[in-house]
Design a protein around this motif. Structure first.
Motif, PDB file in Angstrom:
ATOM      1  N   PHE A   1       0.801  -1.233   0.000  1.00  0.00           N
ATOM      2  CA  PHE A   1       0.000   0.000   0.000  1.00  0.00           C
ATOM      3  C   PHE A   1       0.831   1.279   0.000  1.00  0.00           C
ATOM      4  O   PHE A   1       0.311   2.357   0.258  1.00  0.00           O
TER       5      PHE A   1
ATOM      6  N   LEU B   1      -3.181   0.860  -3.457  1.00  0.00           N
ATOM      7  CA  LEU B   1      -2.894  -0.540  -3.771  1.00  0.00           C
ATOM      8  C   LEU B   1      -1.843  -0.670  -4.874  1.00  0.00           C
ATOM      9  O   LEU B   1      -1.931  -0.014  -5.914  1.00  0.00           O
TER      10      LEU B   1
ATOM     11  N   LEU C   1     -10.014   1.989   0.711  1.00  0.00           N
ATOM     12  CA  LEU C   1      -9.654   1.301  -0.539  1.00  0.00           C
ATOM     13  C   LEU C   1     -10.916   0.931  -1.308  1.00  0.00           C
ATOM     14  O   LEU C   1     -11.854   0.387  -0.735  1.00  0.00           O
TER      15      LEU C   1
END
Ligand code: ZN
Length: 477
Positions: free
Chosen positions: A22, A51, A277
């Motif tokens: 990340f 990501l 995310l």
């Protein structure tokens, strides 16, 4: 009563991507503590994860290699718990929509084939590392490992013995190394397994109560722990007791496991979708592309080596043990077209060299050209195998070329028949007793004479030619 052991494995693999899952910090091992981390992987307030696409690609490769169905939409969840090596107090993992499900691997142990089902495969981040210092009575924490990408591969409880579990792990490790997603160095913790063990009466379809041993990172310990834990459970049941669902700690020095925590004080992780995310959409095109780029898997290589190159099962197994070894085998074979000879050198001298130097195949500098030269020269009878071994050692130690070394040291094999004939004649003349012994049925005497003649020729004689000349001269003597 006879019992059957039931084993399930949760394997954690550290991926060898350049950067973490990340953030942009590098994935490293053995660096100065707390020098490879940033606000994202140490969870400072306000830091946001991004990501790493390569992690998803590595996960896709692995899904395809272990026959998983791939989720077209996959998400990340927070697994909440507090521990000093986890500064965010949650681990970003996948619970509800893991990237892969319903895979399998086929294994074979003692001629019995078994399909081991894979329940799921998911991506997550690794935690940091605690170092306990008993001398100073303190614990230090290194955050370099925080955010290193992990895959967790969860098998169904389909394994029935320590041997099957180890075969499955070896096979899985081979696949992960060949598809290039991890170096799988167990001693560095890049492949570790949680081992679930239960026992049940043979023939029963119900599962017994299982125990779990976490974070095991050696094949030897895993095999031993499974054997001892199933014995412990069987003894307990035979004495009328019952197995408690718990986590146990394997102590390698004591060769036994000890209770750590029971189900009652197990964590409630309060999983929930990570709001930082977004979902990942995996397109058909992407999957097709990854599939096209997937290298040949070890099982397929073994089949090809056996079917097309004429290797035995055992030879094929050894030369596909590691991608570097398999690559070397293929390159040397391309140069020599001698499959059996190449396999024999790799299984013999090459593996011995790795053992002597205590290093992995990726750390031994030996070019395919040099090994091919040694293999060919031996096969063509230019040097004998004992000499060739010396040549190989010199190639590795001093970086010389095989041909140059042989010329400089005058090691070319003596195949000059007249020189061999003369030498043998002289050796026989010097050893009348051996001739006598040979005629009286002591066939060993011929071996002694071969040794004497070989020594007289500086160890460079063509051993087959020399043997036949000695046998002929002896029968004529
Ligand atoms: Zn970072």
């Amino acid at each position: 009563m006879t019992y059957e052991t039931v084993i399930g494995l949760e394997v954690h693999v550290e991926l060898s991507t350049a950067s973490k899952i990340f953030c942009g910090c590098p994935v490293t091992y053995g660096q100065e503590p707390n020098t490879k981390c940033c606000p994202v992987c140490t969870g400072l307030p306000g830091a946001l994860p991004v990501l790493n696409k390569n992690v998803v690609e590595y996960a896709l490769r692995t899904c395809l290699a272990v026959n998983c169905e791939i989720s077209r939409i996959t998400r990340f969840d927070r697994k909440n718990y507090f521990y000093p090596d986890l500064p965010k107090a949650y681990q970003i993992s996948q619970l509800y929509q893991p990237i892969g499900r319903n895979g399998w691997l086929d294994i074979e142990v003692n001629g019995t084939k078994r399909r081991v089902r894979i329940h799921e495969l998911h991506m997550e981040e690794d935690a940091g590392k605690l170092m306990h210092d008993p001398w100073e009575d303190q614990t230090l924490v290194d955050y370099n490992r925080c955010g290193v990408p992990l895959l967790e591969i969860v098998s169904e409880p389909d394994l029935r013995s320590a041997e099957e579990a180890l075969t499955y792990l070896e096979q899985l490790r081979g696949i992960l190394q060949f598809i290039g997603v991890s170096d799988c160095r167990m001693e560095e913790g890049s492949l570790r397994a949680d081992v679930n063990v239960s026992v049940r009466p043979a023939g029963s379809n119900e599962f017994g109560t299982r125990t779990e041993m976490k974070n095991m990172n050696s094949f030897k310990a895993i095999g031993r722990a499974i054997e001892k834990e199933s014995l412990r459970q069987i003894e307990l049941l035979n004495e009328g007791g019952r197995v408690i669902q718990e986590t146990r700690r394997w102590d390698e020095n004591k060769d036994a496991s000890f209770p750590m925590r029971s189900k009652e004080d197990a964590h409630d992780y309060r999983y929930f979708p990570d709001p930082d995310l977004t979902a990942v959409h995996v397109s058909e095109d992407w999957i097709d592309q990854v599939r096209r780029e997937l290298p040949e898997l070890p099982a397929d290589r073994r089949k090809r080596y056996i079917g097309e190159l004429g290797l035995s099962d055992y030879e094929a197994q050894i030369v596909t043990g590691h991608p570097v070894i398999s690559g070397l085998f293929e390159d040397v074979y391309d140069l020599t077209k001698l499959a059996k000879d190449t396999a024999s050198w790799i299984m013999g001298e090459y593996l011995q060299l790795l053992k002597d130097k205590n290093c992995g195949p990726e750390n031994l500098s030996l070019s395919a050209e040099d090994l091919a030269a040694v293999v060919s020269m031996t096969a063509e009878g230019k040097v004998n195998r004992v000499t060739a071994r010396k040549v190989l050692a010199a190639v590795i130690e001093d970086g010389v070329k095989p041909q140059t070394y042989i010329e400089q040291h005058g090691l070319a094999m003596v195949s000059d028949a007249s020189l061999l004939e003369d030498t043998v004649r002289r050796v026989l003349a010097e050893n009348p007793q051996s001739i006598e012994d040979y005629k009286n049925g002591k066939k060993k005497a011929a071996g002694f004479l071969v040794g004497q003649a070989m020594r007289a020729l500086g160890g460079k004689a063509d051993p087959q030619l020399l043997g036949s000349i000695i046998n002929r001269q002896l029968s004529e003597a």
